[in-house]
Scaffold this motif. Structure first.
Motif, PDB file in Angstrom:
ATOM      1  N   THR A   5       0.811  -1.222   0.000  1.00 17.20           N
ATOM      2  CA  THR A   5       0.000   0.000   0.000  1.00 17.20           C
ATOM      3  C   THR A   5       0.844   1.273   0.000  1.00 17.20           C
ATOM      4  OG1 THR A   5      -0.179  -0.092   2.411  1.00 17.20           O
ATOM      5  CG2 THR A   5      -1.952  -1.107   1.127  1.00 17.20           C
ATOM      6  N   THR A   6       2.153   1.151  -0.204  1.00 21.11           N
ATOM      7  CA  THR A   6       2.994   2.339  -0.286  1.00 21.11           C
ATOM      8  C   THR A   6       2.697   3.084  -1.587  1.00 21.11           C
ATOM      9  OG1 THR A   6       4.745   1.196   0.945  1.00 21.11           O
ATOM     10  CG2 THR A   6       5.375   3.182  -0.283  1.00 21.11           C
ATOM     11  N   GLY A   7       2.473   4.388  -1.508  1.00 22.03           N
ATOM     12  CA  GLY A   7       2.169   5.152  -2.711  1.00 22.03           C
ATOM     13  C   GLY A   7       0.680   5.187  -3.003  1.00 22.03           C
ATOM     14  N   SER A   8       0.324   5.844  -4.092  1.00 17.54           N
ATOM     15  CA  SER A   8      -1.090   6.002  -4.441  1.00 17.54           C
ATOM     16  C   SER A   8      -1.654   4.722  -5.043  1.00 17.54           C
ATOM     17  CB  SER A   8      -1.256   7.148  -5.448  1.00 17.54           C
ATOM     18  OG  SER A   8      -0.720   6.779  -6.713  1.00 17.54           O
ATOM     19  N   ALA A   9      -2.975   4.593  -4.987  1.00 14.82           N
ATOM     20  CA  ALA A   9      -3.639   3.424  -5.562  1.00 14.82           C
ATOM     21  C   ALA A   9      -3.398   3.356  -7.065  1.00 14.82           C
ATOM     22  CB  ALA A   9      -5.132   3.465  -5.255  1.00 14.82           C
ATOM     23  N   GLU A  10      -3.387   4.516  -7.724  1.00 17.07           N
ATOM     24  CA  GLU A  10      -3.176   4.554  -9.170  1.00 17.07           C
ATOM     25  C   GLU A  10      -1.777   4.063  -9.537  1.00 17.07           C
ATOM     26  OE1 GLU A  10      -6.399   7.107  -7.933  1.00 17.07           O
ATOM     27  OE2 GLU A  10      -4.293   7.077  -7.323  1.00 17.07           O
ATOM     28  N   LEU A  11      -0.785   4.543  -8.799  1.00 16.13           N
ATOM     29  CA  LEU A  11       0.595   4.114  -9.035  1.00 16.13           C
ATOM     30  C   LEU A  11       0.748   2.619  -8.802  1.00 16.13           C
ATOM     31  CD1 LEU A  11       3.598   4.803  -9.577  1.00 16.13           C
ATOM     32  CD2 LEU A  11       3.836   5.212  -7.124  1.00 16.13           C
ATOM     33  N   ASN A  12       0.132   2.127  -7.737  1.00 11.64           N
ATOM     34  CA  ASN A  12       0.235   0.708  -7.413  1.00 11.64           C
ATOM     35  C   ASN A  12      -0.454  -0.158  -8.459  1.00 11.64           C
ATOM     36  OD1 ASN A  12       1.754   1.050  -5.104  1.00 11.64           O
ATOM     37  ND2 ASN A  12      -0.029   1.292  -3.790  1.00 11.64           N
ATOM     38  N   GLN A  13      -1.556   0.327  -9.011  1.00 16.70           N
ATOM     39  CA  GLN A  13      -2.230  -0.431 -10.065  1.00 16.70           C
ATOM     40  C   GLN A  13      -1.315  -0.594 -11.268  1.00 16.70           C
ATOM     41  OE1 GLN A  13      -5.069  -2.117 -10.076  1.00 16.70           O
ATOM     42  NE2 GLN A  13      -4.688  -2.725 -12.201  1.00 16.70           N
ATOM     43  N   ARG A  14      -0.688   0.507 -11.684  1.00 16.88           N
ATOM     44  CA  ARG A  14       0.227   0.425 -12.831  1.00 16.88           C
ATOM     45  C   ARG A  14       1.405  -0.489 -12.529  1.00 16.88           C
ATOM     46  NH1 ARG A  14      -0.752   5.972 -13.042  1.00 16.88           N
ATOM     47  NH2 ARG A  14       1.274   6.445 -12.078  1.00 16.88           N
ATOM     48  N   LEU A  15       1.948  -0.370 -11.310  1.00 15.46           N
ATOM     49  CA  LEU A  15       3.099  -1.185 -10.931  1.00 15.46           C
ATOM     50  C   LEU A  15       2.739  -2.669 -10.929  1.00 15.46           C
ATOM     51  CD1 LEU A  15       6.024  -1.318  -9.957  1.00 15.46           C
ATOM     52  CD2 LEU A  15       5.186  -0.943  -7.610  1.00 15.46           C
ATOM     53  N   SER A  16       1.545  -2.996 -10.444  1.00 17.68           N
ATOM     54  CA  SER A  16       1.127  -4.405 -10.415  1.00 17.68           C
ATOM     55  C   SER A  16       0.997  -4.960 -11.830  1.00 17.68           C
ATOM     56  CB  SER A  16      -0.191  -4.561  -9.656  1.00 17.68           C
ATOM     57  OG  SER A  16      -1.285  -3.997 -10.357  1.00 17.68           O
ATOM     58  N   GLU A  17       0.490  -4.137 -12.749  1.00  8.79           N
ATOM     59  CA  GLU A  17       0.381  -4.566 -14.147  1.00  8.79           C
ATOM     60  C   GLU A  17       1.766  -4.779 -14.755  1.00  8.79           C
ATOM     61  OE1 GLU A  17      -1.899  -1.421 -15.857  1.00  8.79           O
ATOM     62  OE2 GLU A  17      -3.745  -1.959 -14.779  1.00  8.79           O
ATOM     63  N   GLN A  18       2.697  -3.892 -14.433  1.00 10.26           N
ATOM     64  CA  GLN A  18       4.060  -4.005 -14.957  1.00 10.26           C
ATOM     65  C   GLN A  18       4.764  -5.240 -14.410  1.00 10.26           C
ATOM     66  OE1 GLN A  18       5.532  -0.202 -13.683  1.00 10.26           O
ATOM     67  NE2 GLN A  18       4.674   0.908 -15.437  1.00 10.26           N
ATOM     68  N   ARG A  19       4.523  -5.563 -13.154  1.00  5.55           N
ATOM     69  CA  ARG A  19       5.140  -6.760 -12.567  1.00  5.55           C
ATOM     70  C   ARG A  19       4.603  -8.029 -13.221  1.00  5.55           C
ATOM     71  NH1 ARG A  19       5.128  -4.756  -6.189  1.00  5.55           N
ATOM     72  NH2 ARG A  19       7.174  -3.740  -6.311  1.00  5.55           N
ATOM     73  N   ALA A  20       3.290  -8.081 -13.422  1.00  5.30           N
ATOM     74  CA  ALA A  20       2.716  -9.248 -14.086  1.00  5.30           C
ATOM     75  C   ALA A  20       3.272  -9.376 -15.497  1.00  5.30           C
ATOM     76  CB  ALA A  20       1.191  -9.122 -14.118  1.00  5.30           C
ATOM     77  N   GLN A  21       3.378  -8.257 -16.207  1.00  3.99           N
ATOM     78  CA  GLN A  21       3.891  -8.287 -17.576  1.00  3.99           C
ATOM     79  C   GLN A  21       5.351  -8.700 -17.611  1.00  3.99           C
ATOM     80  OE1 GLN A  21       1.782  -7.662 -20.344  1.00  3.99           O
ATOM     81  NE2 GLN A  21       3.510  -8.758 -21.252  1.00  3.99           N
ATOM     82  N   ALA A  22       6.135  -8.263 -16.626  1.00  6.18           N
ATOM     83  CA  ALA A  22       7.558  -8.615 -16.581  1.00  6.18           C
ATOM     84  C   ALA A  22       7.739 -10.130 -16.446  1.00  6.18           C
ATOM     85  CB  ALA A  22       8.244  -7.894 -15.423  1.00  6.18           C
ATOM     86  N   VAL A  23       6.927 -10.751 -15.608  1.00  2.00           N
ATOM     87  CA  VAL A  23       7.023 -12.201 -15.427  1.00  2.00           C
ATOM     88  C   VAL A  23       6.549 -12.927 -16.682  1.00  2.00           C
ATOM     89  CG1 VAL A  23       6.120 -14.179 -14.131  1.00  2.00           C
ATOM     90  CG2 VAL A  23       6.889 -12.127 -12.917  1.00  2.00           C
ATOM     91  N   ALA A  24       5.455 -12.473 -17.274  1.00  4.13           N
ATOM     92  CA  ALA A  24       4.961 -13.088 -18.508  1.00  4.13           C
ATOM     93  C   ALA A  24       5.997 -12.960 -19.627  1.00  4.13           C
ATOM     94  CB  ALA A  24       3.642 -12.451 -18.929  1.00  4.13           C
ATOM     95  N   ASP A  25       6.622 -11.803 -19.736  1.00  3.31           N
ATOM     96  CA  ASP A  25       7.649 -11.597 -20.764  1.00  3.31           C
ATOM     97  C   ASP A  25       8.836 -12.532 -20.543  1.00  3.31           C
ATOM     98  OD1 ASP A  25       6.140  -9.630 -21.953  1.00  3.31           O
ATOM     99  OD2 ASP A  25       7.278  -7.952 -21.105  1.00  3.31           O
ATOM    100  N   TYR A  26       9.201 -12.725 -19.285  1.00  2.00           N
ATOM    101  CA  TYR A  26      10.325 -13.626 -18.988  1.00  2.00           C
ATOM    102  C   TYR A  26       9.983 -15.054 -19.388  1.00  2.00           C
ATOM    103  CZ  TYR A  26      14.239 -15.830 -16.652  1.00  2.00           C
ATOM    104  OH  TYR A  26      15.375 -16.563 -16.402  1.00  2.00           O
ATOM    105  N   LEU A  27       8.780 -15.503 -19.033  1.00  2.00           N
ATOM    106  CA  LEU A  27       8.368 -16.872 -19.384  1.00  2.00           C
ATOM    107  C   LEU A  27       8.343 -17.047 -20.901  1.00  2.00           C
ATOM    108  CD1 LEU A  27       5.459 -17.393 -16.805  1.00  2.00           C
ATOM    109  CD2 LEU A  27       7.789 -18.327 -16.682  1.00  2.00           C
TER     110      LEU A  27
END
Length: 231
Positions: A153-175
């Motif tokens: 919950t560090t940071g704004s909800a909007e920032l965290n939403q984008r970050l969560s999407e980027q993390r999921a994409q990073a793992v998918a890209d690696y796979l």
């Protein structure tokens, strides 16, 4: 208001890991929800795991072209895959769980190890673990794969939403880079929602695992393929 958004999630998650469905993981020595119990006790907090695949099952099955590889019977292959994943990720902090009654395999990548705070860059030290997951997905190709991202919950909800999407994409890209067909992969970010707590062995303190990624492996049978092709 941010604290109130996670309060109900925290209470439900504590209840979840405090139930009799908890077992001790022989690899890590930590308590977690047992494979046989997880489908029954997920409830609203982690209920997204029991939903359908990201983007819809029919379109994903047709788009991924898994028809020729789908098995008639999932049972034994499911058990083999979950057992192998458990062994291959032993000691890495990864949780491997059964969702529902062989509905899916959940591979939960650990908080604070896969990503640094505020980052969507995968820790290079975690590459070997993701390599093992990729090898399993290649060995058992008759499945769709959803990758979910989460934050604290560090940071704004909007920032965290984008970050969560980027993390999921990073793992998918690696796979995908390791050979998993990109057509099998889909991603979704949940931001700071769905807090997950795990109780350490010998202690009643729940440890939040929020800066994480979850990989949901959904097995596809010939029956599923025929149903998709018939629509």
């Amino acid at each position: 208001m941010k604290n109130s958004r996670i309060f109900l999630s925290s209470v439900a998650a504590v209840s979840l890991v405090s139930m009799s469905a908890c077992v001790t993981d022989p690899n890590t020595g930590e308590r977690k929800v047992s494979r046989t119990g997880i489908g029954a006790v997920l409830g609203g907090t982690l209920g997204y795991l029991l939903g359908d695949v990201v983007g819809g099952r029919t379109a994903r099955i047709i788009g991924a072209g898994v028809g020729g590889t789908a098995g008639a019977v999932i049972g034994k292959q499911f058990d083999n895959q979950i057992k192998e994943l458990d062994e291959q990720t032993a000691g890495s902090g990864v949780d491997v769980e059964e969702v529902g009654d062989q509905d899916a395999i959940l591979v939960r990548l650990p908080d604070g190890v896969t990503f640094a705070s505020g980052s969507a860059s995968i820790n290079p030290g975690f590459y070997p673990t993701l390599d093992a997951v990729a090898e399993s997905l290649i060995k058992y190709p008759n499945s769709l794969v959803d990758v979910y991202g989460f934050t604290d919950t560090t940071g704004s909800a909007e920032l965290n939403q984008r970050l969560s999407e980027q993390r999921a994409q990073a793992v998918a890209d690696y796979l995908a880079a390791r050979g998993v067909a990109r057509s099998r992969l889909a991603t979704q970010g949940f931001g700071e929602r769905y807090e997950y707590l795990r109780v350490k062995t010998g202690d009643n303190v729940a440890e939040p695992l929020n800066r994480r990624v979850e990989i949901k492996i959904i097995p596809i049978s010939q029956e599923d393929v025929q149903a998709a092709q018939g629509q």
